[in-house]
Design a protein around this motif. Sequence first.
Motif, PDB file in Angstrom:
ATOM      1  N   UNK A  17      41.661 -19.379 -26.019  1.00 51.82           N
ATOM      2  CA  UNK A  17      40.219 -19.153 -25.891  1.00 51.82           C
ATOM      3  C   UNK A  17      39.689 -19.451 -24.500  1.00 51.82           C
ATOM      4  N   UNK A  18      40.543 -19.925 -23.588  1.00 53.68           N
ATOM      5  CA  UNK A  18      40.105 -20.202 -22.215  1.00 53.68           C
ATOM      6  C   UNK A  18      39.755 -18.889 -21.525  1.00 53.68           C
ATOM      7  N   UNK A  19      38.853 -18.929 -20.541  1.00 59.21           N
ATOM      8  CA  UNK A  19      38.483 -17.707 -19.827  1.00 59.21           C
ATOM      9  C   UNK A  19      39.701 -17.030 -19.209  1.00 59.21           C
ATOM     10  N   UNK A  20      39.690 -15.699 -19.210  1.00 58.36           N
ATOM     11  CA  UNK A  20      40.805 -14.928 -18.687  1.00 58.36           C
ATOM     12  C   UNK A  20      41.107 -15.197 -17.229  1.00 58.36           C
ATOM     13  N   UNK A  21      40.108 -15.620 -16.442  1.00 58.17           N
ATOM     14  CA  UNK A  21      40.332 -15.855 -15.023  1.00 58.17           C
ATOM     15  C   UNK A  21      41.382 -16.921 -14.791  1.00 58.17           C
ATOM     16  N   UNK A  22      41.551 -17.817 -15.745  1.00 57.06           N
ATOM     17  CA  UNK A  22      42.546 -18.863 -15.576  1.00 57.06           C
ATOM     18  C   UNK A  22      43.950 -18.279 -15.520  1.00 57.06           C
ATOM     19  N   UNK A  23      44.154 -17.102 -16.065  1.00 56.86           N
ATOM     20  CA  UNK A  23      45.463 -16.483 -16.090  1.00 56.86           C
ATOM     21  C   UNK A  23      45.597 -15.355 -15.067  1.00 56.86           C
ATOM     22  N   UNK A  24      44.523 -15.033 -14.377  1.00 50.44           N
ATOM     23  CA  UNK A  24      44.541 -13.930 -13.416  1.00 50.44           C
ATOM     24  C   UNK A  24      45.178 -14.381 -12.109  1.00 50.44           C
ATOM     25  N   UNK A  25      45.719 -13.444 -11.392  1.00 47.40           N
ATOM     26  CA  UNK A  25      46.277 -13.698 -10.074  1.00 47.40           C
ATOM     27  C   UNK A  25      45.682 -12.691  -9.112  1.00 47.40           C
ATOM     28  N   UNK A  26      45.559 -13.107  -7.871  1.00 49.52           N
ATOM     29  CA  UNK A  26      45.057 -12.197  -6.846  1.00 49.52           C
ATOM     30  C   UNK A  26      46.054 -11.052  -6.660  1.00 49.52           C
ATOM     31  N   UNK A  27      45.525  -9.846  -6.608  1.00 51.38           N
ATOM     32  CA  UNK A  27      46.382  -8.696  -6.327  1.00 51.38           C
ATOM     33  C   UNK A  27      45.601  -7.673  -5.522  1.00 51.38           C
ATOM     34  N   UNK A  28      46.321  -6.928  -4.743  1.00 55.32           N
ATOM     35  CA  UNK A  28      45.737  -5.867  -3.932  1.00 55.32           C
ATOM     36  C   UNK A  28      45.466  -4.679  -4.840  1.00 55.32           C
ATOM     37  N   UNK A  29      44.217  -4.198  -4.863  1.00 57.07           N
ATOM     38  CA  UNK A  29      43.887  -3.055  -5.712  1.00 57.07           C
ATOM     39  C   UNK A  29      43.780  -1.759  -4.910  1.00 57.07           C
ATOM     40  N   UNK A  30      43.508  -1.862  -3.604  1.00 59.02           N
ATOM     41  CA  UNK A  30      43.501  -0.667  -2.767  1.00 59.02           C
ATOM     42  C   UNK A  30      43.581  -1.058  -1.304  1.00 59.02           C
ATOM     43  N   UNK A  31      43.911  -0.077  -0.499  1.00 60.24           N
ATOM     44  CA  UNK A  31      43.972  -0.287   0.950  1.00 60.24           C
ATOM     45  C   UNK A  31      43.625   1.014   1.655  1.00 60.24           C
ATOM     46  N   UNK A  32      43.185   0.862   2.902  1.00 58.20           N
ATOM     47  CA  UNK A  32      42.952   2.012   3.772  1.00 58.20           C
ATOM     48  C   UNK A  32      43.606   1.691   5.106  1.00 58.20           C
ATOM     49  N   UNK A  33      44.619   2.439   5.503  1.00 55.20           N
ATOM     50  CA  UNK A  33      45.254   3.554   4.813  1.00 55.20           C
ATOM     51  C   UNK A  33      45.883   3.105   3.492  1.00 55.20           C
ATOM     52  N   UNK A  34      45.990   4.048   2.578  1.00 53.50           N
ATOM     53  CA  UNK A  34      46.588   3.767   1.278  1.00 53.50           C
ATOM     54  C   UNK A  34      48.097   3.618   1.417  1.00 53.50           C
ATOM     55  N   UNK A  35      48.692   2.937   0.458  1.00 48.54           N
ATOM     56  CA  UNK A  35      50.146   2.795   0.430  1.00 48.54           C
ATOM     57  C   UNK A  35      50.797   4.170   0.448  1.00 48.54           C
ATOM     58  N   UNK A  36      51.809   4.325   1.291  1.00 48.56           N
ATOM     59  CA  UNK A  36      52.603   5.552   1.433  1.00 48.56           C
ATOM     60  C   UNK A  36      51.828   6.733   2.006  1.00 48.56           C
ATOM     61  N   UNK A  37      50.624   6.501   2.520  1.00 48.91           N
ATOM     62  CA  UNK A  37      49.827   7.587   3.102  1.00 48.91           C
ATOM     63  C   UNK A  37      50.351   7.948   4.489  1.00 48.91           C
ATOM     64  N   UNK A  38      50.084   9.180   4.890  1.00 48.27           N
ATOM     65  CA  UNK A  38      50.321   9.622   6.259  1.00 48.27           C
ATOM     66  C   UNK A  38      48.958   9.947   6.836  1.00 48.27           C
ATOM     67  N   UNK A  39      48.631   9.294   7.955  1.00 44.16           N
ATOM     68  CA  UNK A  39      47.303   9.434   8.546  1.00 44.16           C
ATOM     69  C   UNK A  39      47.409   9.779  10.025  1.00 44.16           C
ATOM     70  N   UNK A  40      46.331  10.359  10.538  1.00 43.07           N
ATOM     71  CA  UNK A  40      46.242  10.671  11.955  1.00 43.07           C
ATOM     72  C   UNK A  40      45.986   9.381  12.726  1.00 43.07           C
ATOM     73  N   UNK A  41      46.593   9.243  13.909  1.00 43.15           N
ATOM     74  CA  UNK A  41      46.397   8.007  14.676  1.00 43.15           C
ATOM     75  C   UNK A  41      44.930   7.812  15.061  1.00 43.15           C
TER      76      UNK A  41
END
Length: 129
Positions: A17-41
């Motif tokens: 019954x403890x709040x879910x945040x106690x079991x959560x871990x920090x994780x990356x949800x997005x990035x710019x550039x995105x993972x595996x992206x090919x971008x113009x310099x």
Amino acid sequence: MRRPVLALTLAGLALASMPGAAFAHAKLVSSTPAANATVSKANVKSINLIFNEKIIASTMKTELLMTGMPGMKDHAPMKIAFSSMMGKDGKSMMLMPKKALVPGTYKVTWSAAGADTHRMGSEFSFTVK
């Protein structure tokens, strides 16, 4: 005999019954550039990281490496100098390379702790053309 079972059951229910945040871990949800992206310099002025929860800024560690360069088969990973800043929301970070990124492949690694103070981390790569 029933008391230990009852105690364990109640302890399990209390834990569940403890709040879910106690079991959560920090994780990356997005990035710019995105993972595996090919971008113009021309489009890479910064690398932006967005996390699922607030990060404890003092625990944040990041690294930017150039891992491949066109025409160089055995390019050793090379650290890229950058400055960084946490977003006001505490859930984002911006890495600003000190020099323009040249064509090649890059890897960003990060590790940090969120509210539960458990250090998490991962990495992703992208390509600059």
